[in-house]
Design a protein around this motif. Sequence first.
Motif, PDB file in Angstrom:
ATOM      1  N   ASP A  46       2.236  48.317 -23.911  1.00 15.99           N
ATOM      2  CA  ASP A  46       1.514  48.038 -22.679  1.00 15.99           C
ATOM      3  C   ASP A  46       1.593  49.290 -21.821  1.00 15.99           C
ATOM      4  O   ASP A  46       2.168  50.289 -22.212  1.00 15.99           O
ATOM      5  N   ASN A  47       1.020  49.238 -20.679  1.00 19.21           N
ATOM      6  CA  ASN A  47       0.981  50.434 -19.838  1.00 19.21           C
ATOM      7  C   ASN A  47       2.060  50.431 -18.758  1.00 19.21           C
ATOM      8  O   ASN A  47       1.978  51.201 -17.818  1.00 19.21           O
ATOM      9  N   GLY A  48       3.078  49.603 -18.886  1.00 26.54           N
ATOM     10  CA  GLY A  48       4.121  49.537 -17.863  1.00 26.54           C
ATOM     11  C   GLY A  48       4.817  50.867 -17.649  1.00 26.54           C
ATOM     12  O   GLY A  48       5.063  51.281 -16.507  1.00 26.54           O
ATOM     13  N   ALA A  49       5.144  51.581 -18.722  1.00 22.35           N
ATOM     14  CA  ALA A  49       5.827  52.867 -18.586  1.00 22.35           C
ATOM     15  C   ALA A  49       4.919  53.887 -17.913  1.00 22.35           C
ATOM     16  O   ALA A  49       5.361  54.675 -17.067  1.00 22.35           O
ATOM     17  N   MET A  50       3.643  53.868 -18.250  1.00 19.20           N
ATOM     18  CA  MET A  50       2.699  54.802 -17.641  1.00 19.20           C
ATOM     19  C   MET A  50       2.551  54.527 -16.154  1.00 19.20           C
ATOM     20  O   MET A  50       2.534  55.449 -15.341  1.00 19.20           O
ATOM     21  N   ILE A  51       2.475  53.265 -15.782  1.00 20.11           N
ATOM     22  CA  ILE A  51       2.346  52.920 -14.368  1.00 20.11           C
ATOM     23  C   ILE A  51       3.621  53.299 -13.607  1.00 20.11           C
ATOM     24  O   ILE A  51       3.556  53.804 -12.485  1.00 20.11           O
ATOM     25  N   ALA A  52       4.780  53.086 -14.222  1.00 16.50           N
ATOM     26  CA  ALA A  52       6.040  53.466 -13.574  1.00 16.50           C
ATOM     27  C   ALA A  52       6.095  54.978 -13.351  1.00 16.50           C
ATOM     28  O   ALA A  52       6.515  55.442 -12.283  1.00 16.50           O
ATOM     29  N   LEU A  53       5.678  55.751 -14.345  1.00 15.60           N
ATOM     30  CA  LEU A  53       5.652  57.208 -14.194  1.00 15.60           C
ATOM     31  C   LEU A  53       4.689  57.614 -13.086  1.00 15.60           C
ATOM     32  O   LEU A  53       5.017  58.446 -12.237  1.00 15.60           O
ATOM     33  N   LEU A  57       5.776  59.643  -9.731  1.00 21.94           N
ATOM     34  CA  LEU A  57       5.156  60.913  -9.338  1.00 21.94           C
ATOM     35  C   LEU A  57       4.518  60.801  -7.954  1.00 21.94           C
ATOM     36  O   LEU A  57       4.602  61.732  -7.151  1.00 21.94           O
ATOM     37  N   ALA A  58       3.882  59.674  -7.682  1.00 21.32           N
ATOM     38  CA  ALA A  58       3.257  59.477  -6.371  1.00 21.32           C
ATOM     39  C   ALA A  58       4.301  59.482  -5.268  1.00 21.32           C
ATOM     40  O   ALA A  58       4.108  60.095  -4.215  1.00 21.32           O
ATOM     41  N   SER A  79      -2.453  44.262  -7.071  1.00 18.43           N
ATOM     42  CA  SER A  79      -3.886  44.423  -7.324  1.00 18.43           C
ATOM     43  C   SER A  79      -4.039  45.369  -8.502  1.00 18.43           C
ATOM     44  O   SER A  79      -3.755  46.564  -8.375  1.00 18.43           O
ATOM     45  N   PRO A  80      -4.474  44.891  -9.655  1.00 24.41           N
ATOM     46  CA  PRO A  80      -4.568  45.734 -10.842  1.00 24.41           C
ATOM     47  C   PRO A  80      -5.699  46.756 -10.778  1.00 24.41           C
ATOM     48  O   PRO A  80      -5.826  47.567 -11.666  1.00 24.41           O
ATOM     49  N   TYR A  81      -6.504  46.728  -9.731  1.00 23.60           N
ATOM     50  CA  TYR A  81      -7.664  47.612  -9.673  1.00 23.60           C
ATOM     51  C   TYR A  81      -7.505  48.755  -8.690  1.00 23.60           C
ATOM     52  O   TYR A  81      -8.460  49.476  -8.432  1.00 23.60           O
ATOM     53  N   LEU A  82      -6.313  48.948  -8.127  1.00 25.34           N
ATOM     54  CA  LEU A  82      -6.111  50.044  -7.192  1.00 25.34           C
ATOM     55  C   LEU A  82      -6.149  51.369  -7.945  1.00 25.34           C
ATOM     56  O   LEU A  82      -5.669  51.467  -9.071  1.00 25.34           O
ATOM     57  N   PRO A  83      -6.724  52.402  -7.346  1.00 24.33           N
ATOM     58  CA  PRO A  83      -6.775  53.706  -8.018  1.00 24.33           C
ATOM     59  C   PRO A  83      -5.390  54.357  -8.052  1.00 24.33           C
ATOM     60  O   PRO A  83      -4.549  54.097  -7.190  1.00 24.33           O
ATOM     61  N   LEU A  84      -5.151  55.181  -9.066  1.00 20.00           N
ATOM     62  CA  LEU A  84      -3.884  55.903  -9.152  1.00 20.00           C
ATOM     63  C   LEU A  84      -3.917  57.189  -8.352  1.00 20.00           C
ATOM     64  O   LEU A  84      -2.887  57.782  -8.088  1.00 20.00           O
TER      65      LEU A  84
END
Length: 85
Positions: A46-53, A57-58, A79-84
């Motif tokens: 899943d993308n959990g690790a990518m979102i955590a990274l 960084l943010a 909200s799963p649609y917020l921009p990174l």
Amino acid sequence: LAHTGMRRLVIAGGVAANRRLREEVAALGAELGVQTTFPSPELATDNGAMIALAGGLALAEGATLAGDDRRTALATDASPYLPLT
């Protein structure tokens, strides 16, 4: 499966990497005469690790976007649609 009458079940995404879940679902599928399909474990991510990274960084960069503070209280709804960016 009982509701839809389907005879095939596909488990995908990060949860499909769970060995115990795979075993239990496969056993239940065999018991019910339902075909079960899983991706190979190395593809079940899943993308959990990518979102955590991305979040880390943010925060390291001040967590701002156009001057708006992106840090929020833990009680904020997801909200799963917020921009990174």
